[in-house]
Motif scaffolding. Structure first.
Motif, mmCIF file in Angstrom:
data_model
loop_
_atom_site.group_PDB
_atom_site.id
_atom_site.type_symbol
_atom_site.label_atom_id
_atom_site.label_comp_id
_atom_site.label_asym_id
_atom_site.label_seq_id
_atom_site.Cartn_x
_atom_site.Cartn_y
_atom_site.Cartn_z
ATOM 1 N N ARG A 182 59.986 8.071 10.510
ATOM 2 C CA ARG A 182 59.265 7.482 9.373
ATOM 3 C C ARG A 182 58.549 6.183 9.746
ATOM 4 N N LEU A 183 58.839 5.640 10.893
ATOM 5 C CA LEU A 183 58.374 4.299 11.218
ATOM 6 C C LEU A 183 56.883 4.264 11.551
ATOM 7 N N THR A 184 56.203 3.230 11.043
ATOM 8 C CA THR A 184 54.825 2.933 11.426
ATOM 9 C C THR A 184 54.730 1.446 11.736
ATOM 10 N N LEU A 185 53.718 1.087 12.520
ATOM 11 C CA LEU A 185 53.471 -0.320 12.859
ATOM 12 C C LEU A 185 52.096 -0.728 12.362
ATOM 13 N N GLU A 186 51.999 -1.969 11.913
ATOM 14 C CA GLU A 186 50.756 -2.505 11.362
ATOM 15 C C GLU A 186 50.295 -3.703 12.195
ATOM 16 N N GLU A 189 47.890 -10.715 11.691
ATOM 17 C CA GLU A 189 46.848 -11.718 11.884
ATOM 18 C C GLU A 189 46.943 -12.433 13.218
ATOM 19 N N TYR A 190 48.141 -12.583 13.774
ATOM 20 C CA TYR A 190 48.307 -13.500 14.897
ATOM 21 C C TYR A 190 49.027 -12.898 16.102
ATOM 22 N N ALA A 191 50.203 -12.308 15.914
ATOM 23 C CA ALA A 191 51.024 -11.899 17.062
ATOM 24 C C ALA A 191 50.529 -10.621 17.726
ATOM 25 N N TYR A 192 50.190 -9.604 16.920
ATOM 26 C CA TYR A 192 49.770 -8.311 17.459
ATOM 27 C C TYR A 192 48.485 -7.858 16.783
ATOM 28 N N GLY A 193 47.369 -8.008 17.500
ATOM 29 C CA GLY A 193 46.096 -7.530 17.007
ATOM 30 C C GLY A 193 46.048 -6.011 17.010
ATOM 31 N N ALA A 194 44.962 -5.477 16.497
ATOM 32 C CA ALA A 194 44.842 -4.022 16.351
ATOM 33 C C ALA A 194 44.928 -3.307 17.689
ATOM 34 N N ASN A 195 44.253 -3.818 18.713
ATOM 35 C CA ASN A 195 44.314 -3.183 20.034
ATOM 36 C C ASN A 195 45.732 -3.158 20.572
ATOM 37 N N ILE A 197 48.658 -3.429 18.895
ATOM 38 C CA ILE A 197 49.605 -2.591 18.152
ATOM 39 C C ILE A 197 49.282 -1.120 18.350
ATOM 40 N N ALA A 198 48.010 -0.792 18.565
ATOM 41 C CA ALA A 198 47.642 0.597 18.850
ATOM 42 C C ALA A 198 48.283 1.046 20.160
ATOM 43 N N GLU A 199 48.281 0.193 21.164
ATOM 44 C CA GLU A 199 48.899 0.536 22.443
ATOM 45 C C GLU A 199 50.403 0.751 22.292
ATOM 46 N N VAL A 200 51.052 -0.091 21.473
ATOM 47 C CA VAL A 200 52.487 0.078 21.226
ATOM 48 C C VAL A 200 52.753 1.400 20.524
ATOM 49 N N CYS A 201 51.945 1.704 19.522
ATOM 50 C CA CYS A 201 52.116 2.952 18.774
ATOM 51 C C CYS A 201 51.927 4.163 19.672
ATOM 52 N N GLN A 202 50.925 4.117 20.512
ATOM 53 C CA GLN A 202 50.673 5.222 21.429
ATOM 54 C C GLN A 202 51.831 5.406 22.402
ATOM 55 N N ALA A 203 52.371 4.296 22.895
ATOM 56 C CA ALA A 203 53.481 4.371 23.849
ATOM 57 C C ALA A 203 54.773 4.834 23.180
ATOM 58 N N MET A 208 50.005 4.240 13.515
ATOM 59 C CA MET A 208 49.553 2.869 13.276
ATOM 60 C C MET A 208 48.916 2.769 11.902
ATOM 61 N N VAL A 209 49.327 1.769 11.137
ATOM 62 C CA VAL A 209 48.688 1.442 9.865
ATOM 63 C C VAL A 209 47.686 0.322 10.135
ATOM 64 N N PHE A 210 46.407 0.636 9.984
ATOM 65 C CA PHE A 210 45.359 -0.351 10.266
ATOM 66 C C PHE A 210 45.099 -1.202 9.032
ATOM 67 N N ASP A 211 45.076 -2.520 9.237
ATOM 68 C CA ASP A 211 44.755 -3.470 8.177
ATOM 69 C C ASP A 211 43.474 -4.195 8.568
ATOM 70 N N ALA A 212 42.376 -3.907 7.860
ATOM 71 C CA ALA A 212 41.071 -4.473 8.199
ATOM 72 C C ALA A 212 41.043 -5.983 8.009
ATOM 73 N N HIS A 213 41.744 -6.491 7.003
ATOM 74 C CA HIS A 213 41.726 -7.937 6.765
ATOM 75 C C HIS A 213 42.491 -8.679 7.853
ATOM 76 N N HIS A 214 43.640 -8.151 8.240
ATOM 77 C CA HIS A 214 44.380 -8.754 9.349
ATOM 78 C C HIS A 214 43.521 -8.751 10.623
ATOM 79 N N HIS A 215 42.801 -7.653 10.841
ATOM 80 C CA HIS A 215 41.937 -7.550 12.016
ATOM 81 C C HIS A 215 40.826 -8.592 11.964
ATOM 82 N N ALA A 216 40.249 -8.795 10.792
ATOM 83 C CA ALA A 216 39.179 -9.786 10.649
ATOM 84 C C ALA A 216 39.686 -11.188 10.962
#
Length: 312
Positions: A182-186, A189-195, A197-203, A208-216
């Motif tokens: 059931r686990l997903t990662l998002e 804003e600071y510790a884990y950017g989208a790139n 967290i995507a690598e962690v999810c893939q591994a 991955m739950v993408f948050d556009a505002h956090h990415h901005a």
């Protein structure tokens, strides 16, 4: 692509309503410990009974409003990760099964965002142990609600401690299925950017739950139409075994575009979000923000630029 073939995104309600229609009871640990042992059990039994009924009422509210995604409040059953709470929660197994069946019959997807105390890659083993304990209790709640052990009934967390990606992947891989499936990662804003967290999810083999505002905020962007938003949305989509279940978050800054504090309404949406199936609306006005998005965004067609909605 023929845009008419695309189903409009489902807009999700987060925890409570701006009105008083969806509310839950709570109790602090300090208050619980002030009670005698038998009184603690009685207090939790009353609280759990109240919140079970209120969850069913929340599902009814979503059903009535045509909302098909609902994020449970993380403190729905406080202290359920302690033996006393776990024992009391068992008493509600039959009732929870009925409430969960109500959600399924109504076509309402239930998800959860555990609190900030869940850090799976801490330097402290006791923090990791407690994090797994919390997730175990949440997973048990989903099981009692009859929800599938899959990202349909996801439990979404952040990456936690920065520069600990390998440890995060290792801990996730060793989690019991009731949590891991059931686990997903998002991205945050600071510790884990989208790139990252995507690598962690893939591994780790989780979505991955993408948050556009956090990415901005993380990338110091000036618009949701920066190409990286659509690019990272597509990268996140590849982590979902079932793309029709992909979930994203949206919020707007309160005082400025990259203000971390949430605004009352959503007045800016990435145009790329037109094509995602599920969006959690993180706005202070809750169901009112959803209603305004339905009126001002979902009825505007499929624009190729950022939809700038008029403030209320």
């Amino acid at each position: 692509m023929n845009e008419s073939h695309f189903k409009q995104p489902e807009l999700g309600l987060v925890c409570i309503t701006a009105s008083d229609q969806v509310r839950f009871k709570t109790m602090t640990r300090k208050r619980l410990l002030q009670l005698a042992p038998n009184e603690q059990t009685d207090a939790l039994r009353d609280l759990y009974a109240q919140n079970m009924k209120r969850l069913d009422a929340a599902i009814t509210f979503c059903e009535r409003e045509g909302v098909h995604l609902y994020r449970l409040i993380s403190g729905l059953f406080p202290f359920a990760d302690d033996p006393i709470g776990a024992d009391v929660l068992t008493e509600f197994s039959e009732g929870l099964a009925i409430v969960g069946a109500h959600a399924i019959a109504s076509g309402i997807r239930l998800v959860l965002h555990p609190d900030q105390f869940v850090v799976l890659n801490s330097d402290r083993p006791d923090v990791i142990e407690n994090s797994i304990k919390i997730l175990t209790a949440h997973a048990r709640t989903f099981d009692l609600l009859g929800q599938p052990q899959s990202p349909w009934a996801l439990m979404n967390i952040h990456g936690g401690k920065g520069d600990r990606a390998e440890r995060l992947v290792s801990v996730i891989r060793d989690l019991p299925d009731t949590i891991r499936l059931r686990l997903t990662l998002e991205n945050d804003e600071y510790a884990y950017g989208a790139n990252q967290i995507a690598e962690v999810c893939q591994a780790a083999g989780i979505p991955m739950v993408f948050d556009a505002h956090h990415h901005a905020i993380n990338q110091h962007l000036e618009t949701y139409e920066d190409p990286s938003v659509a690019e990272m949305l597509e990268v996140a989509k590849t982590t979902w075994q079932n793309p029709d279940w992909q979930l994203v978050h949206i919020s707007n800054g309160c005082e400025s575009f990259t203000d971390p504090k949430h605004s009352d309404y959503i007045t800016l949406m990435p145009s790329s979000y037109r094509y995602v199936p599920w969006i959690e609306i993180e706005a202070k006005q809750k169901e009112r923000a959803i209603a305004k998005l339905r009126e001002d965004w979902l009825t505007l067609g499929f624009p190729s630029h950022t939809t700038e909605l008029q403030p209320v």
